[in-house]
Design a protein around this motif. Structure first.
Motif, PDB file in Angstrom:
ATOM      1  N   HIS A  39       5.018  -3.607  -8.039  1.00 21.65           N
ATOM      2  CA  HIS A  39       4.148  -4.423  -7.382  1.00 21.65           C
ATOM      3  C   HIS A  39       4.208  -5.504  -8.516  1.00 21.65           C
ATOM      4  O   HIS A  39       4.352  -7.191  -8.238  1.00 21.65           O
ATOM      5  CB  HIS A  39       3.606  -4.377  -6.753  1.00 21.65           C
ATOM      6  CG  HIS A  39       3.554  -3.779  -5.433  1.00 21.65           C
ATOM      7  ND1 HIS A  39       3.385  -2.222  -5.088  1.00 21.65           N
ATOM      8  CD2 HIS A  39       3.269  -4.403  -3.670  1.00 21.65           C
ATOM      9  CE1 HIS A  39       3.757  -1.921  -4.435  1.00 21.65           C
ATOM     10  NE2 HIS A  39       3.739  -3.519  -3.663  1.00 21.65           N
ATOM     11  N   TYR A  85       8.768  -6.961  -2.337  1.00 18.60           N
ATOM     12  CA  TYR A  85       7.936  -6.698  -1.349  1.00 18.60           C
ATOM     13  C   TYR A  85       7.443  -7.781  -0.510  1.00 18.60           C
ATOM     14  O   TYR A  85       7.182  -7.818   0.547  1.00 18.60           O
ATOM     15  CB  TYR A  85       6.435  -6.075  -1.722  1.00 18.60           C
ATOM     16  CG  TYR A  85       6.794  -4.453  -2.678  1.00 18.60           C
ATOM     17  CD1 TYR A  85       7.069  -3.906  -1.833  1.00 18.60           C
ATOM     18  CD2 TYR A  85       6.633  -4.930  -4.036  1.00 18.60           C
ATOM     19  CE1 TYR A  85       7.217  -2.405  -2.445  1.00 18.60           C
ATOM     20  CE2 TYR A  85       7.648  -3.622  -4.929  1.00 18.60           C
ATOM     21  CZ  TYR A  85       7.831  -2.199  -4.062  1.00 18.60           C
ATOM     22  OH  TYR A  85       7.882  -1.459  -4.884  1.00 18.60           O
ATOM     23  N   SER A  86       8.266  -9.281  -0.880  1.00 18.53           N
ATOM     24  CA  SER A  86       7.998 -10.237   0.148  1.00 18.53           C
ATOM     25  C   SER A  86       9.283 -10.724  -0.502  1.00 18.53           C
ATOM     26  O   SER A  86       8.971 -11.135  -2.001  1.00 18.53           O
ATOM     27  CB  SER A  86       6.730 -10.511  -0.549  1.00 18.53           C
ATOM     28  OG  SER A  86       6.885 -11.847   0.383  1.00 18.53           O
ATOM     29  N   ASP A 116       8.619 -14.113  -0.006  1.00 12.34           N
ATOM     30  CA  ASP A 116       8.429 -15.764  -0.207  1.00 12.34           C
ATOM     31  C   ASP A 116       7.837 -15.505  -1.438  1.00 12.34           C
ATOM     32  O   ASP A 116       6.835 -14.929  -1.692  1.00 12.34           O
ATOM     33  CB  ASP A 116       6.866 -15.592   0.981  1.00 12.34           C
ATOM     34  CG  ASP A 116       6.887 -17.062   0.538  1.00 12.34           C
ATOM     35  OD1 ASP A 116       6.240 -18.034  -0.108  1.00 12.34           O
ATOM     36  OD2 ASP A 116       5.113 -17.362   1.150  1.00 12.34           O
ATOM     37  N   THR A 162       3.721 -15.536  -2.115  1.00 15.97           N
ATOM     38  CA  THR A 162       2.935 -14.837  -2.249  1.00 15.97           C
ATOM     39  C   THR A 162       3.268 -13.406  -3.626  1.00 15.97           C
ATOM     40  O   THR A 162       2.209 -13.090  -4.002  1.00 15.97           O
ATOM     41  CB  THR A 162       3.186 -13.479  -1.027  1.00 15.97           C
ATOM     42  OG1 THR A 162       4.758 -13.388  -1.114  1.00 15.97           O
ATOM     43  CG2 THR A 162       3.358 -14.830   0.197  1.00 15.97           C
ATOM     44  N   ALA A 179      -0.213 -13.337  -5.697  1.00 19.43           N
ATOM     45  CA  ALA A 179      -1.317 -12.415  -5.232  1.00 19.43           C
ATOM     46  C   ALA A 179      -0.623 -10.989  -5.212  1.00 19.43           C
ATOM     47  O   ALA A 179      -1.182 -10.188  -5.563  1.00 19.43           O
ATOM     48  CB  ALA A 179      -1.322 -12.920  -3.242  1.00 19.43           C
ATOM     49  N   LEU A 180       0.380 -10.037  -5.134  1.00 20.67           N
ATOM     50  CA  LEU A 180       0.789  -8.785  -5.215  1.00 20.67           C
ATOM     51  C   LEU A 180       1.140  -8.580  -6.911  1.00 20.67           C
ATOM     52  O   LEU A 180       0.371  -7.325  -7.470  1.00 20.67           O
ATOM     53  CB  LEU A 180       2.676  -8.866  -4.648  1.00 20.67           C
ATOM     54  CG  LEU A 180       2.358  -8.895  -3.735  1.00 20.67           C
ATOM     55  CD1 LEU A 180       4.008  -9.671  -3.182  1.00 20.67           C
ATOM     56  CD2 LEU A 180       1.983  -7.944  -3.074  1.00 20.67           C
ATOM     57  N   LYS A 225      -2.939  -8.259  -7.469  1.00 20.40           N
ATOM     58  CA  LYS A 225      -3.467  -6.541  -6.877  1.00 20.40           C
ATOM     59  C   LYS A 225      -2.780  -6.011  -7.559  1.00 20.40           C
ATOM     60  O   LYS A 225      -3.567  -4.602  -7.877  1.00 20.40           O
ATOM     61  CB  LYS A 225      -2.774  -6.786  -5.359  1.00 20.40           C
ATOM     62  CG  LYS A 225      -3.042  -5.823  -5.002  1.00 20.40           C
ATOM     63  CD  LYS A 225      -4.856  -5.657  -4.835  1.00 20.40           C
ATOM     64  CE  LYS A 225      -5.585  -3.906  -3.419  1.00 20.40           C
ATOM     65  NZ  LYS A 225      -6.374  -4.336  -3.617  1.00 20.40           N
ATOM     66  N   LYS A 244      -4.691  -4.694 -10.538  1.00 18.48           N
ATOM     67  CA  LYS A 244      -6.251  -4.013 -10.443  1.00 18.48           C
ATOM     68  C   LYS A 244      -5.813  -2.611 -10.560  1.00 18.48           C
ATOM     69  O   LYS A 244      -6.430  -1.971 -10.685  1.00 18.48           O
ATOM     70  CB  LYS A 244      -7.110  -4.351  -9.049  1.00 18.48           C
ATOM     71  CG  LYS A 244      -7.518  -5.920  -9.204  1.00 18.48           C
ATOM     72  CD  LYS A 244      -8.721  -5.804  -8.496  1.00 18.48           C
ATOM     73  CE  LYS A 244      -8.571  -7.361  -7.648  1.00 18.48           C
ATOM     74  NZ  LYS A 244      -9.413  -7.710  -6.688  1.00 18.48           N
TER      75      LYS A 244
END
Lengths: 219, 219
Positions: free
Chosen positions: B109, B116-117, B119, B122, B125-126, B129, B132
């Motif tokens: 990610h 995974y997206s 757009d 986005t 944000a991926l 995360k 983290k």
């Protein structure tokens, strides 16, 4: 004595079916995800990762779906749930690992977008891409099933119930499986097996609904 | 004859190191991801999934990292790159599958949010995360390494170079590894092995830089 920790309609369904196919004596223990039991201290003491499936075999604790399937096929060789020749075994393991490391994580973007982004506004884009990806992977599975009757060819193996879990997810999230004739015929063959039918019924799985078995039989 | 298809600093680094550790004679074939060779017809004929690593062993083609490691440990048993007892083998496989089905997809990610997206808005944000999650997983790896000296305890196995790939990713994407003393000591032990050092140098891996070997030695 075997103890098997599972959550209905999670990836643990695969190992659950394998236990039945093997004719194993085991105690199934349901981990209630709706009550977040997987994050509670009792289950965390069993698997600190808070994930199912988990198999306890005497003093040993086995985690990770593929490792559990490997262990069960070693422990119940007479059930012939994996190929007996070295080349077949590697192909079996390769198929399991594709399911575990590609299909499952990709499908999880549809069911658990919050695992991958803390911003809820981004989740629809994750779900949409997940649908596209899982549809493509169902196409790949359909092609793998063309020779048939099972994923590895002539012989049923643990790869069949493992893959079945993800066709169940695909159906549940509304992916159109009608273009995939091989998957449809193979799903029927899988569900015709008593072990598969028993566990899907017990877990109220979407693949049996409709026409299915009465929901009253589920736990 | 073995032929090994790899891309530098991808997950194929693990199997590449295993080939060296095993003392295998093999032909390494670099798949140039910067030229999108993995999607070209020549490589797609070898692996329709367009992914590395791929091992050709005579007429057989083995895909999926864990299956390749399994195959190599079967083929070169004298290299002792997996435990010899059944319980140890299941634990080894469980560790490999955790790396393949949790650590690798989560790390991706950060490096491939476009998987995974669709757009681009986005993607931050991926990535956030993913940082983290990978930091948490590095903590988990650090705890696994506490008994040491290797991931499975006393004996080095293919799980070590496989995990090393993801500490390399973590370092490359800027995750602070300084809280993880066990990882630091284990990384030094890994890099001290000639097979590990040879492949990391050949692939210009971030773990050797600095202090590292001169980049001129890489292909």
């Amino acid at each position: 004595m075997l103890t098997f920790y599972y959550a209905p309609n999670s990836c643990s369904t695969a190992a659950h079916i394998v236990l039945e196919e093997a004719g194993a004596e085991y105690e199934p223990v349901k981990v209630d995800f709706t009550a977040a039991e997987q994050h509670g201290p009792a289950f965390r003491a069993i698997n600190p990762r808070g994930k199912v499936p988990v198999l306890r075999d005497g003093e040993r604790t086995v985690t990770e779906n593929v490792a559990i399937q490997f262990h069960l096929t070693e422990r119940f060789p007479e059930a012939r749930l994996r190929p007996s020749d070295p080349a077949g075994q590697v192909r079996w393991l390769s198929t399991l690992c594709w399911l575990a490391s590609t299909v499952q994580p990709d499908a999880r973007h549809i069911t658990r977008p919050e695992n991958y982004s803390d911003d809820p506004a981004t989740h629809p884009a994750l779900v949409a891409k997940g649908h596209k990806t899982l549809t493509r992977l169902m196409g790949e599975l359909d092609a793998m099933l063309a020779p048939g009757p099972w994923i590895l060819g002539d012989d049923y193996s643990t790869a069949d119930p493992y893959a079945l879990v993800f066709t169940g997810v695909a159906k549940k999230v509304g992916i159109d499986l009608s273009p995939f004739a091989n998957i449809a015929a193979w799903t029927d063959r899988c569900i015709a097996r008593p072990a598969v039918r028993k566990i899907l019924a017990m877990e109220c799985n979407a693949l049996l609904n409709p026409p299915g078995i009465a929901p009253g039989t589920a736990d």
